[in-house]
Design an enzyme around this catalytic site. Structure first.
Site, short mmCIF file in Angstrom:
data_model
loop_
_atom_site.label_atom_id
_atom_site.label_comp_id
_atom_site.label_asym_id
_atom_site.label_seq_id
_atom_site.Cartn_x
_atom_site.Cartn_y
_atom_site.Cartn_z
N CYS A 36 -72.98 -79.96 -28.15
CA CYS A 36 -73.49 -79.49 -29.44
C CYS A 36 -72.95 -80.41 -30.53
O CYS A 36 -71.74 -80.68 -30.58
CB CYS A 36 -73.03 -78.05 -29.69
SG CYS A 36 -73.42 -77.44 -31.35
N ASP A 65 -73.41 -78.18 -23.69
CA ASP A 65 -74.69 -77.51 -23.48
C ASP A 65 -75.21 -77.89 -22.11
O ASP A 65 -74.94 -78.97 -21.59
CB ASP A 65 -75.70 -77.94 -24.55
CG ASP A 65 -75.42 -77.32 -25.90
OD1 ASP A 65 -75.00 -76.15 -25.94
OD2 ASP A 65 -75.60 -78.01 -26.92
#
Ligand SMILES: [Ca+2]
Ligand SMILES: [Ca+2]
Ligand SMILES: [Ca+2]
Ligand SMILES: [Ca+2]
Ligand SMILES: [Ca+2]
Ligand SMILES: [Ca+2]
Ligand SMILES: [Ca+2]
Ligand SMILES: [Ca+2]
Ligand SMILES: [Ca+2]
Ligand SMILES: [Ca+2]
Ligand SMILES: [Ca+2]
Ligand SMILES: [Ca+2]
Ligand SMILES: [Ca+2]
Ligand SMILES: [Ca+2]
Ligand SMILES: [Ca+2]
Ligand SMILES: [Ca+2]
Lengths: 165, 165, 165, 165, 165, 165, 165, 165, 165, 165
Positions: free
Chosen positions: C56, C63
């Site tokens: 992120c 992620d």
């Protein structure tokens, strides 16, 4: 704060009311409609009804089905509790699968005058075969009539696997 | 190295911030947008939201749904944390399923002015029936308006099996 | 007997080679192409990539996504091991989901000049919401441009059930 | 003809009653019990509760869980509508997952004095991890105490696959 | 009202805090514990962790796994955000699957001194084979040591179907 | 050639007979037994009954369940068509879920005097909760009494996922 | 009350009748039709038939299939019990899969003169391969002929996963 | 009685014959055709082939795939046992996934001169990625050529979930 | 930083090496072991092997299976790449299913001298039947011998549904 | 090279032979045994048989079942092709489900004198109910007799969901 004020729901006599009488013989009169607040838009409302039961007209044996009902409302939505009571009213009523599905569609057309409506009934098997009638309808003379024809054309292109278990 | 520099994210006040106030009454003002860096292209952004809850406007009973939201952005994307706060703000708000879904679409159209947007809400059953409204929209006077009509035509041709368990 | 002789695979320096350096910062240069031996025909090549991870850009939190990549090749196919290394190179790179998916498509267009290409990323949720961007492209001025528009129209008509478990 | 006469259901003030007040702050007092008519027999009663929600005590973010509650009754059964109201009363209450599950078990032990009881909560993930506390209890000094120990020993030997989607 | 007051959570420096530094090299020091408020009872706490990734120690290729962690706490619970950071710290760390799973169990034993703990890692395949190590532990000299032996005996009696797709 | 001659089936008045009267009020008298030809052996006979329906004793609303019935016969088997008629006879009968399951087990014990019997009813939800009673029994004073206790101990160690859809 | 009176069902000699003779050699004459009461409407009737079996014409080995039959009726519906008897009549009949499916469609066209009909047979594998013929038909010279062509075009765009287990 | 007489099956030398030689190097000559008895009709014949294996042309490592083959026959059907032998003949043959799928389609076009044919190969992953080529073909200069283009347009609009397990 | 230093992996000649020769005739000599670093603990290592293939000893027809291998190591672990090569070496080897599974277990006992080992092979069907041999072993004269007996007792109590598709 | 030489397979007259006569009336004489080469070890052999069909002894209606057969061999294995022919011989034979399952077990005990054997038949429903008999056996006077008793105790603790579709 609720999004609808009471004055917008004059017909809702069933939802939140204790005096519910469950009728177990075909009772189209129990259906109620409420106003569609979004008539400027075409959108779908769908009801999943896995608890439908009726009787075989010849043997009186109970039949069971899951109903999938979808419609594009015009002026009216069907009030959900009245729909439940209506569907439950087939409980001790005898009719062939193909007829039951056509009758329910006819009753909802009469109640709602919808732009489009469809109903798929998936019954449990008898003697190894199960029957799944599918009926749809678009308001005659409108683009929704053509929509009904198109959706019939695309209907059930990928049948769900069935093994009776 | 992050692909977006800070100057490209001036509106992102929520993501990575501690001062989150969860609002539990309908709060469209909490929504925030960020720039779409790929406006030259039509593409879909989809949000899966299985943690939606609101209240029944008549009985005050909690309702639960999974929301499937998809849109083709124009200038703006919805900032994901603000979308979360917005959806959570329905927690103690009462409204009918059909109205909730229309309202969310309207708020996102206002925020994003998207080329296309759609929202499908799948609620848990009450009294044996579950309701799944589906609303979509294409920017009026563009090809996306026709796209909305087409996707409504193709909507839910293969209903998912439902047995309330 | 192998169907391709060595002279048809001059660029394949990675497959079957021990000297693999895994790069963990965005590295489009690692991508390699090989010749498409069936250019007379339109056909799809699809890669399923459930092991994609990036960061992120604001919180640096990892992620995770599954990527579904499909294309109709023109002169070139992407060499599979180089694709793996390229996708793995996002490991310690920070970017928004919507940007990551657009960037990968752009890089593959640059490498392959494909007739058609599409990429769907399905990320795991953060704060209860998950994001699934979908990007496609058809070579401008060809029938594939129209194909891209058509496939966007038909995209995700039956959303997969999501409950975050 | 109903199997239970009214005189056997004096405590059932909620089922079939309109005056339901939904409480959204932890309210153990709303729980009601009814008589177990089959005390001569050990049997299980199980409640599936996929609509549980509470708040994170630190961030106030809503949490969601499915609860699986099973017990062997002694003199009392829990009245199902009161259980619903009780579980819904956690809606705006903040507590850690591990504490919530212990508290519910404690309240039901106090209400029912059951021979055996167990509760498994399966929460949706935050930050990529989900938490599933499991608590059980057998009446001290009876064979059910040993039963609780045995069932803890056999608990979750085949974890369900989880991928956060 | 939150069920835990602040004085019961002195160690929780991570949850709800913005200053999160994600460490990507094995960092057991990041683990934090909080008090178990229900020490009078044996119960399970389970964490599902589908976003685990590390590196192969020989090839440096990323590995991916879903971890299933369960324990019966004694005095301490693991704080969930610190567990997330700890597991994420393996991101750029290289080790064999069998070693990773043993190391995590050892670190949690050191942190929590639990009555019982188990960890099952399910990795994605390399070369057509996938590896799923399972490690458990019961406090030596207690009944939980016997419990660990019993659960190893019953481990994975019904292997999940695997086809690498 | 049929394996049973007619003289071994004197009680089978229903199977293959046209004169079936479906009774829709609780009718235990319709149950019929046939001889077990394999009394020298302990074995299980299981009936799956996904078409069970009765009424709520307070609201008269239809209830729906799937029943899983298993028993080890002694001298008698239950004739399958009579079991169908018996279960269908609950159609317009009102009773609580916990009572229905106990009553069916009691009636089958009376009919069959089985070595062992168990019944699990899984009902559809009302108000978000579903109830699944499980009752079992072993002939008192025999090893089957201990078997019933053991199977209760092992009952439902891996609850099926429920989300009311 | 049954929805169809007796005079509407003169041909139904099989349903509810005891004198059923199961024929195990191909017997198209056993098929019976009943009147379609909804001829003003295009709708689908579907039969799921997972209990089909025939013989291999060369080896005499039994073959097994699930049949999915759908049609839009014109004047006639197929009576369900006669369809069962007809399908069961292939039991000791030998023919290739492709021929069996074509023959059944031909016989139903002869019986019903339907607007549209389709049949998909999915057989179990022999030697690692399974065969799934799909045949459809629209009344020549009508829009249903075009419908058949369209549905063939859209047939099986998403093949079900098969692994022979 | 078999539906095909012997004179209609002159080419079937393999089915029901003992002298099967399994060839493990690419052998297109083993393919045999039989007459299509229903040439007046367009219909699909599909073969599911989950037992396909070949070799990687660079590393010699075995590859595995499930093949989904569908065609609309013209004059000829492929004899199923010869198809099995042909597919098995790739066992020790090395080629890239994209080439294997194109080659099989080419060989079947040569054998059958079909109106339409398509083949989808779904391979197991290597290094975390799996490859699924899809090739189709319609007879040039006929409506089936347009059909091939259309089906390519609609191909794989709903990718199956893949997690390499 | 890798968790194992090079000096702990002297036998690993295959992983990360380019000179891999795939042997396709039964080659137990290819198996290699590495040191178990956690000998103080009983734990399971499991390999999922869905890409196993061998030949039928009578017909030479290829057979396919998924293998599930689990063991509790003593001093040694099996090196994963050597296990892959060993299993692939059955590719052109002919043997009955029951024999193949016993032989693999015997070879791994010889290599590893494990405390406990088990192997379950699940083959695809031939002639409608599939065969799934399960073999296990505990070191004679230890508690693991009793463990093997116990796990055989509990083996496959819940058979997976099989329909050959 | 095949693992069994011909001299070890003197009884295998069916496998690989063309002269197969399929018998469709109960024919226990067709069963053949082969030597168990691993008599020093207790292990399971399992046959999955989803293509079983017989007739109802009263109505002559075809019945269908999936059979799950497992045994621990002593001196003999059942030859797989003879087992197929034996099971197919029930095709036109009439018997009750409970009797069919007991008879098959009895015939295999007579053929194999196994240490342990079990058979579970899962039939498709008639009239909404399906029947699943389960029979097992351990050699009298051995530990396998106790094993049979134990496995009966643990039988079907987690019934598979059944909805007749
Ligand atoms: Ca469901
Ligand atoms: Ca899910
Ligand atoms: Ca779910
Ligand atoms: Ca999932
Ligand atoms: Ca997944
Ligand atoms: Ca997964
Ligand atoms: Ca899989
Ligand atoms: Ca599979
Ligand atoms: Ca569900
Ligand atoms: Ca399968
Ligand atoms: Ca998978
Ligand atoms: Ca299957
Ligand atoms: Ca099945
Ligand atoms: Ca089912
Ligand atoms: Ca179901
Ligand atoms: Ca099914």
């Amino acid at each position: 704060m609720a999004g609808r004020t009471d004055c917008q729901m004059p017909d809702v006599t069933l939802l939140g009311s204790e005096n519910t009488d469950y009728l177990f013989e075909y009772s189209p009169g129990v259906l109620e409609a409420i106003d569609n607040l979004h008539t400027e838009r075409d959108y779908f409302v769908k009801f999943n009804c896995p608890e439908f039961t009726s009787l075989c007209p010849k043997t009186n044996q109970p039949d069971f089905a899951t109903l999938y009902l979808s419609f594009i409302p015009d002026k009216k939505l069907v009030e959900s509790k009245s729909l439940k009571l209506y569907l439950f009213s087939f409980r001790n009523h005898g009719d062939f699968h193909e007829d039951v599905i056509n009758i329910i569609v006819n009753d909802l057309i009469e109640l709602l005058d919808p732009r489009y409506i469809e109903l798929w009934g998936k019954f449990t098997p008898r003697g190894g075969l199960s029957i799944d009638p599918y009926v749809n309808y678009g308001k005659p003379g409108t683009k929704y009539e053509k929509m009904a024809e198109q959706r019939l054309l695309y209907h059930d292109l990928h049948p769900e696997p069935i093994d009776n278990r």
